[in-house]
Design an enzyme around this catalytic site. Sequence first.
Site, PDB file in Angstrom:
ATOM      1  NE  ARG A   7     -41.402 -24.321  34.179  1.00 51.70           N
ATOM      2  CZ  ARG A   7     -40.036 -23.880  33.840  1.00 51.70           C
ATOM      3  NH1 ARG A   7     -38.623 -23.828  33.709  1.00 51.70           N
ATOM      4  NH2 ARG A   7     -40.143 -22.549  32.961  1.00 51.70           N
ATOM      5  CB  THR A  16     -31.800 -26.256  29.913  1.00 53.68           C
ATOM      6  OG1 THR A  16     -32.726 -24.940  30.297  1.00 53.68           O
ATOM      7  CG2 THR A  16     -32.631 -27.805  30.140  1.00 53.68           C
ATOM      8  CB  THR A  30     -33.681 -25.930  33.450  1.00 52.88           C
ATOM      9  OG1 THR A  30     -33.604 -24.271  32.900  1.00 52.88           O
ATOM     10  CG2 THR A  30     -35.209 -25.660  34.107  1.00 52.88           C
ATOM     11  CB  SER A  39     -40.881 -25.555  30.601  1.00 52.81           C
ATOM     12  OG  SER A  39     -39.557 -26.262  30.100  1.00 52.81           O
ATOM     13  CB  SER A  40     -39.236 -24.240  25.577  1.00 56.23           C
ATOM     14  OG  SER A  40     -40.411 -23.988  24.694  1.00 56.23           O
ATOM     15  N   GLY A  43     -32.057 -25.505  25.808  1.00 55.52           N
ATOM     16  CA  GLY A  43     -31.826 -24.273  24.292  1.00 55.52           C
ATOM     17  C   GLY A  43     -32.800 -23.719  24.548  1.00 55.52           C
ATOM     18  N   GLY A  44     -33.723 -23.757  26.368  1.00 59.52           N
ATOM     19  CA  GLY A  44     -35.069 -22.263  25.778  1.00 59.52           C
ATOM     20  C   GLY A  44     -36.685 -22.934  24.612  1.00 59.52           C
TER      21      GLY A  44
END
Length: 595
Positions: free
Chosen positions: A115, A409, A427, A473-474, A496-497
Amino acid sequence: MTAHVLRCCTAAASVAALLAGCSTPPTDRPSQPEASSAFRAGLSTVTAARHMAASANPLATEAGREILRAGGSAVDAAIAIQLVLGLVEPQSSGLGGGAFLMHWDGKRVAAYDARETAPMAADEKLFLLPDGKAMPFYDAVVGGRSVGTPGAVRLLEVAHRQHGKLPWARLFEPALRLADNGFAMSPRLNMQLAAEKYLKSDAAAADYFYQPDGTPKAVGTVMRNPAYAATLRAIQAGGADAFYKGPIAADIVKAVRSHGNAGGLAETDFAAYEVKAREAICSDYKQWRVCGMPPPSSGGVAVAQMLGIFSVRNISVTPPVTLNGTLEPQPDAVHLFAEAGRLAFADRALYLADSDFVPVNVAGLIDPAYLRQRAQLIGDRSMGTARPGEPPGTKTAFAPDLSPPKTSTSHISVVDGFGNALSMTTTIEDVFGSRLMVRGFLLNNQLTDFSFVPQADGLPVANRVQPGKRPRSSMAPTLVFDKVSGQLLATVGSPGGSQIIGYVAKTLVGIMDWNLDVQQAISLPNFGSRNGPTEVEKGRVSSALVDGLKARGHNVREIDMGSGLQGIVRVRLPDGRPGWAGGADPRREGVALGD
């Protein structure tokens, strides 16, 4: 999945065919910025005996299969795929972004956190206006302010050193061929460019992506990117240090700091960047063991919570039905799925953040007894908005993060012939990231994944900006195993967030509970709740489903739900051999390919 993995499937279409509180948080950000492409009906599951790759673009998947055929590992193939995606799907991921990688080497699951990090010069007021209110979303995104230290390149090197088989330089060849010789502008990239408002403000991006009159270059235009090729060659020869130390890092920092909306990124941030080895979140679900990404991602926890609730409130009793030739989930199943999502997202908003900076009680959040208590909150009618729970062992107090959802992403799934597998979600955050193009690639706007508002009601928000911190993040790259034998059964993930959590959970439920093949599970209409309205995929569900949900008290919104799921599942082939079945999301351009 036991019955499902013994089922064989048909081959997919060819690559050639597919190519043709206190302060108010910002409210102008889109809930689903990277919209679906035209839905490709009729996709069928692809099968293979030895190895398989699945990604969001046929050229990238083909690069992965090329590397697998050359004797490469799953990581080798993923590196080649990522380098091509950064070229042919630059709006979603690339060298200027980050990633989460779940890897299986036949013995253990490893979780790699690449990340992006906040610059050491950043503080919790990064996205606040002088009056203390949150900046409008795109005022924060566009420019250098939103750019975090990229992690993807370092991740590729770390993973290759530990799990690669082919020489590092070999993995760059597919992307270099395409960057040098050109590739056709895809319909999806053209669509994104036509909808984009801010990218043309960057001279390099405008020159590369657009015509002189400001319209996007046409579908089929041969796109060559010599700047990207030069960057790749530098990393090919010098490793990740060529990106993190020297002229490339200096040019990124210059672009970030010289922009009118400047950021604080420094060359020292690049030099200090490290990929983190994390402990995967693994939990039992019926006869399976499901492993996901830990914080700073919320994906692994939220998916585990939803599955834990389904262990109590069995979702398998209401499988999808066929309406007008299309599989559709039943209202009772969507009701349960949405309510479980509400409960998971309520906890996510309060507790999930970078565990290096705030204590995250993962064990408590996925504790079976706690999830049994949460499951009892689900009744016959929608709860509307769920409140966070109090997991056992929780001793800290935070304010909920009220930031609206976002992100752009891509996802990669690979299995090789050596017993290795991976699930990697990658992403740059928003579509086209920060809209800054440097040396042939786009920079991320990942810092806007932090809460814009650092505190509420006198309590800090766990996901506030802090120097060196990684934004929540998801992303939910997921690996599934047989609980008894330990055998790998599936690799799944999606862009897709914040909707990633629902997309992945839907696919897992489709495969494990509803006994669908992987392509059916991916193609199934999307649905769920992020602790707001109950969302169903616009144009892909019946009025009977919508009416059934409304009768249960749901505030239903039919919206675009542009997942980009990829999945590979273990199967028994028609000749009796063990093998793999792969699927790709019909909402995007991806394919699965194998041998």
